[in-house]
Design a protein around this motif. Structure first.
Motif, PDB file in Angstrom:
ATOM      1  N   GLN A 192      -7.863  14.796 -13.891  1.00 49.55           N
ATOM      2  CA  GLN A 192      -7.334  13.613 -14.595  1.00 49.55           C
ATOM      3  C   GLN A 192      -8.225  13.275 -15.795  1.00 49.55           C
ATOM      4  OE1 GLN A 192      -7.243  11.110 -11.064  1.00 49.55           O
ATOM      5  NE2 GLN A 192      -5.046  10.714 -11.340  1.00 49.55           N
TER       6      GLN A 192
ATOM      7  N   PRO B 138     -11.121   8.679 -10.878  1.00 46.78           N
ATOM      8  CA  PRO B 138     -10.206   9.730 -11.344  1.00 46.78           C
ATOM      9  C   PRO B 138     -10.753  11.114 -11.007  1.00 46.78           C
ATOM     10  CG  PRO B 138     -10.642   8.145 -13.098  1.00 46.78           C
ATOM     11  CD  PRO B 138     -11.556   7.803 -11.962  1.00 46.78           C
ATOM     12  N   THR B 139      -9.864  12.020 -10.705  1.00 42.89           N
ATOM     13  CA  THR B 139     -10.306  13.387 -10.428  1.00 42.89           C
ATOM     14  C   THR B 139     -10.784  14.028 -11.724  1.00 42.89           C
ATOM     15  OG1 THR B 139      -8.107  14.296 -10.884  1.00 42.89           O
ATOM     16  CG2 THR B 139      -8.576  13.667  -8.604  1.00 42.89           C
TER      17      THR B 139
ATOM     18  N   LYS C 275      -0.358  11.488 -12.193  1.00 42.61           N
ATOM     19  CA  LYS C 275       0.022  11.490 -13.604  1.00 42.61           C
ATOM     20  C   LYS C 275       0.127  10.074 -14.163  1.00 42.61           C
ATOM     21  CE  LYS C 275       3.644  14.136 -12.652  1.00 42.61           C
ATOM     22  NZ  LYS C 275       3.335  14.740 -11.346  1.00 42.61           N
TER      23      LYS C 275
ATOM     24  N   ASP D  49       5.090   5.091  -1.815  1.00 46.33           N
ATOM     25  CA  ASP D  49       3.779   5.487  -1.332  1.00 46.33           C
ATOM     26  C   ASP D  49       3.451   4.740  -0.040  1.00 46.33           C
ATOM     27  OD1 ASP D  49       1.654   7.113  -1.631  1.00 46.33           O
ATOM     28  OD2 ASP D  49       0.558   5.819  -3.019  1.00 46.33           O
TER      29      ASP D  49
ATOM     30  N   SER E 103      -0.372  14.243  -8.008  1.00 47.62           N
ATOM     31  CA  SER E 103      -1.616  14.605  -8.694  1.00 47.62           C
ATOM     32  C   SER E 103      -2.161  13.445  -9.528  1.00 47.62           C
ATOM     33  CB  SER E 103      -1.402  15.840  -9.573  1.00 47.62           C
ATOM     34  OG  SER E 103      -0.432  15.581 -10.557  1.00 47.62           O
TER      35      SER E 103
HETATM   36  P1  ADP Z   1       2.399  11.702  -9.592  1.00 48.10           P
HETATM   37  O1  ADP Z   1       1.582  12.704 -10.319  1.00 48.10           O
HETATM   38  O2  ADP Z   1       3.258  12.329  -8.554  1.00 48.10           O
HETATM   39  O3  ADP Z   1       3.144  10.807 -10.524  1.00 48.10           O
HETATM   40  P2  ADP Z   1       1.061   9.272  -8.909  1.00 48.10           P
HETATM   41  O4  ADP Z   1       0.560   8.959 -10.264  1.00 48.10           O
HETATM   42  O5  ADP Z   1       2.229   8.503  -8.435  1.00 48.10           O
HETATM   43  O6  ADP Z   1       1.369  10.823  -8.791  1.00 48.10           O
HETATM   44  O7  ADP Z   1      -0.137   9.156  -7.886  1.00 48.10           O
HETATM   45  C1  ADP Z   1       0.059   9.309  -6.524  1.00 48.10           C
HETATM   46  C2  ADP Z   1      -0.819   8.372  -5.748  1.00 48.10           C
HETATM   47  O8  ADP Z   1      -2.179   8.766  -5.883  1.00 48.10           O
HETATM   48  C3  ADP Z   1      -0.747   6.952  -6.226  1.00 48.10           C
HETATM   49  O9  ADP Z   1      -0.772   6.114  -5.109  1.00 48.10           O
HETATM   50  C4  ADP Z   1      -2.006   6.778  -7.041  1.00 48.10           C
HETATM   51  O10 ADP Z   1      -2.437   5.457  -7.076  1.00 48.10           O
HETATM   52  C5  ADP Z   1      -2.967   7.669  -6.292  1.00 48.10           C
HETATM   53  N1  ADP Z   1      -4.050   8.234  -7.122  1.00 48.10           N
HETATM   54  C6  ADP Z   1      -3.967   8.623  -8.402  1.00 48.10           C
HETATM   55  N2  ADP Z   1      -5.142   9.135  -8.821  1.00 48.10           N
HETATM   56  C7  ADP Z   1      -5.987   9.069  -7.761  1.00 48.10           C
HETATM   57  C8  ADP Z   1      -7.355   9.452  -7.567  1.00 48.10           C
HETATM   58  N3  ADP Z   1      -8.068   9.998  -8.541  1.00 48.10           N
HETATM   59  N4  ADP Z   1      -7.889   9.225  -6.353  1.00 48.10           N
HETATM   60  C9  ADP Z   1      -7.159   8.683  -5.359  1.00 48.10           C
HETATM   61  N5  ADP Z   1      -5.869   8.299  -5.482  1.00 48.10           N
HETATM   62  C10 ADP Z   1      -5.277   8.488  -6.676  1.00 48.10           C
END
Ligand code: ADP
Ligand code: MG
Length: 688
Positions: free
Chosen positions: A269, A265-266, A298, A553, A296
């Motif tokens: 996050q 997670p970033t 979520k 995706d 991002s």
């Molecule tokens: P949104 O904020 O637009 O809902 P998503 O939750 O759908 O974004 O995440 C977008 C993509 O990024 C998804 O494929 C998810 O699995 C991926 N993702 C989420 N967090 C990370 C992370 N920390 N590192 C890499 N990929 C991530």
């Protein structure tokens, strides 16, 4: 306000039980309510315009003598009267008329007419003007601008005018209570502002009034926004008084969950996850909004929250605005939660018959821990046994009341479920202060590493062929592309038709490519199958409606063409564009717009080319289209103000915040009267 203003409208001349009932439909019960029933705009009937000086489109008063009257048989039968003043002649035209009317409009009669001038077949005309016979020595025209009141059916403008001017007469005997905090400077005096806006003097700056920038309007807009802010805040307090189940975090389980993810997670996050974890642990309902740009991450934050509630033995409901987005959540959650044997349940509008009964049963008994679905979750027969957390994705498509309705689907002895709201569209700070004053806010202000910015180009549709060639070139190099067809109509059927036609045309133009088609008319399984073939690389071009806005995706897709982007909101375009730029390649988005593009359209698309920052884009969208569009709440009534206008009154919002806080802390006794004064009939939105 003191005694007089609280008098019932029944005290006024001409208000009997019938009219009182109609007024009640507008939330007008007392004199005060009439004072705050403010005009939408004004007509200028303070001067007579010589016919020769009247221009096409003007609303004017003219005076003259009838020279001829006739019934004309054109496409529609109409009564036509020629009226003349010293300067020129004009035609009055009535498509509906009575014999009596015809007899009255005889040559020689002198009239005063009010209406809109238009240029017709026989020179200047007025259709269905208001008119009155002029008596010798008649007093001059109106002494004030004529207010046009908001009204639908049942009460005419003249009636509103009579009622409001009676209410104004009372205002001269007693001023309304000043409810804003004293000892600050305000743009205008309250009593004067009300008097001014119900009857602006002939020399009033009409341009300013039209724009809503007159100081009298500013004062009332300020009051209204404060009242709105206070009512949202009160809603928050009411919910928090009820209490909620405390759902402490199981740290060990939490770290195990994060460890099983295919990514780390970033920092953003993690910060937001911690904010939510702290909220959930408290016996007070969480009311939190998570904002984050498209991509991002979520969903992961939602998953962390869901897990925390489920680990405490509570149920979680996740509601998405569309089936395809709910499906995407289903896929993400079932992947992430697979190792944990969490029982999941699906509920959408398409869940029918025995399947639905079984689902409802499992939700009601608590057998299902995680329920994912659409609006179908609102239906009456959906009840939960131990609902601990409600997650609403893309809040802007749901109203406040819908969110609250969902939190009431569990037995009351459990308290209120916690609420987590996620917006796909970043909400400008100014707007969230008004629209989401009841929510705490977390921001995921960081994208997962490795995302490349998407280059955006604006190309006009006369160069469509070039774009097609470009798609062919990209796909021949193994890249994949989306071709998005847009329609303003919400109808799935029409959108599907448009996409089908485009797919057929592209298949003809690009026979060497494998081209797929996806739209809202396909069954979920069919959509899934198309997406799977695109994801696997078998298809190089995917023609789609805006259904791909959310939840798709495909990292290898690095080119997106959006046809007629001028039809969509900026936020939606930004979402769409977020579907590319998810892999390691440089990505491109082509906005293939229709000429001519309006100035506003140019600015909007320009903002999209300039920036990839969702917050900036949302600010622009707000500036260029207004809050109803940005929030998607035009239908919910959330942003129906009487006088305040956003973004026009954005500059008041800091002051609104300061005043609202001051009232809550130092003048709590003023809060209720202020909300009462401004929310009147729209009160139900706050009450659910
Ligand atoms: P949104 O904020 O637009 O809902 P998503 O939750 O759908 O974004 O995440 C977008 C993509 O990024 C998804 O494929 C998810 O699995 C991926 N993702 C989420 N967090 C990370 C992370 N920390 N590192 C890499 N990929 C991530
Ligand atoms: Mg999302």
């Amino acid at each position: 306000m003191g005694g007089i203003a609280n008098l019932s409208v029944r005290e006024l001349r001409g208000v009997g039980p019938r009219l009182a009932e109609k007024l009640a439909d507008y939330g007008v019960h007392r004199l005060q309510d009439l004072l705050f029933h403010l005009p939408l705009r004004y007509q200028d009937r303070t001067r007579v315009t010589p016919i020769a000086a009247a221009r096409d489109g003007d609303d004017v008063v003219i005076e003259g003598e009838i020279r001829a009257t006739d019934v004309a048989f054109g496409r529609r039968r109409s009564l036509v009267a020629r009226i003349q003043d010293g300067s020129g002649t004009l035609t009055l035209r009535f498509f509906h008329f009575s014999a009596a009317q015809k007899n009255k409009l005889q040559p020689g009669t002198r009239l005063r007419c009010f209406g809109q001038v238009r240029r017709g077949g026989s020179g200047l005309e007025m259709y269905h003007p208001e008119y009155r016979e002029l008596v010798e020595g008649e007093s001059p025209v109106e002494q004030a601008l004529t207010p046009i009141y908001p009204t639908t059916a049942g009460i005419g403008q003249n009636q509103w005018r009579k009622l409001c001017s009676q209410a104004l007469a009372y205002l001269q005997r007693e001023r309304p209570d000043d409810l804003l905090p004293p000892n600050r400077s305000y743009p205008y005096d309250l009593a004067r502002a009300l008097a001014y806006l119900h009857a602006p003097p002939p020399d009033a700056p009409q341009e300013q009034l039209r724009e809503g920038t007159h100081p009298a309007q500013l004062l009332l807009a300020l009051e209204e926004l404060v009242a709105h802010n206070l009512s949202l805040y009160r809603l928050r307090e009411e919910q928090q008084q009820e209490g909620a189940p405390a759902l402490p975090l199981n740290r060990e389980q939490h770290s195990t969950f994060l460890a099983t993810l295919p990514f780390t997670p970033t920092a953003a996050q993690q910060r937001v996850l911690a904010e939510i974890a702290a909220d959930l642990a408290k016996p007070v309902p969480m009311l939190r909004l998570v904002q984050g740009d498209v991509g991002s991450g979520k969903t992961l934050v939602a998953a962390g929250a869901a897990l925390q509630a489920i680990a405490n033995g509570y149920q979680v409901a996740i509601m998405a605005p569309t089936e395809i987005l709910a499906e995407q959540h289903w896929a993400s959650f079932s992947g992430w939660f697979a190792p944990m044997a969490i029982s999941m349940e699906w509920l959408s509008g398409r869940t029918k018959g025995k399947k639905r009964e079984a689902a409802l049963q499992r939700i009601a008994t608590g057998e299902a821990s995680l329920v994912i679905g659409t609006h179908a979750l609102f239906q009456h027969d959906v009840t939960f046994s131990r609902l601990g957390l409600v997650i609403v994705d893309e809040q802007h498509r749901f109203g406040v009341h819908q969110r609250l309705a969902l939190t009431e689907k569990t037995s009351p002895d459990q308290g209120r479920p916690h609420q987590l709201v996620m917006t796909a569209t970043p909400i400008p700070r100014t707007l969230s202060m008004v629209a989401y004053a009841d929510l705490d806010c977390s921001v995921i202000d960081e994208l997962p590493p490795g995302r490349l910015a998407v280059t955006t180009a604006l190309i006009d549709s006369s160069r469509r062929q070039q774009v097609v060639t470009r798609v062919a070139a990209a796909c021949s190099k193994g890249r994949q592309a989306y071709w998005v067809c847009t329609l303003i109509e919400e109808s799935d059927a029409l959108q599907a038709q448009a996409a089908e036609a485009t797919a057929a045309e592209l298949r003809l133009a690009l026979p060497q490519l494998d081209i797929g088609l996806i739209h809202g008319r396909l069954k979920p399984a069919e959509k899934e199958a198309v997406m799977a073939t695109f994801k696997s690389g078998e298809l190089s071009l995917l023609v789609a409606t805006t259904v791909i806005e959310v939840g798709v995706d495909v990292p290898n897709a690095s080119l997106m063409i959006i046809e007629n982007p001028e039809r969509l909101g900026l936020a939606q375009l930004h979402q769409l564009r977020g579907r590319v730029g998810r892999g390691s390649q440089a990505s491109h988005c082509v906005l293939l717009y229709q000429t001519p593009l309006s100035a506003n359209g140019k600015q909007r698309l320009g903002a999209l080319r300039e920036s990839s920052d969702g917050f900036y884009i949302a600010e622009k969208d707000l500036e260029l289209r207004g809050p109803g569009e940005v929030l998607g709440t035009r239908q919910t009534g959330l942003m129906e103000f009487r006088i305040a206008e956003l973004p026009g009154h954005n500059h008041l919002l800091d002051e609104v915040q300061a005043i609202a806080t001051l009232l809550r802390t130092q003048y709590p006794e003023r809060v209720e009267p202020l909300i009462q004064r401004w929310t009147g009939s729209s009160q139900q939105f706050a009450k659910v």
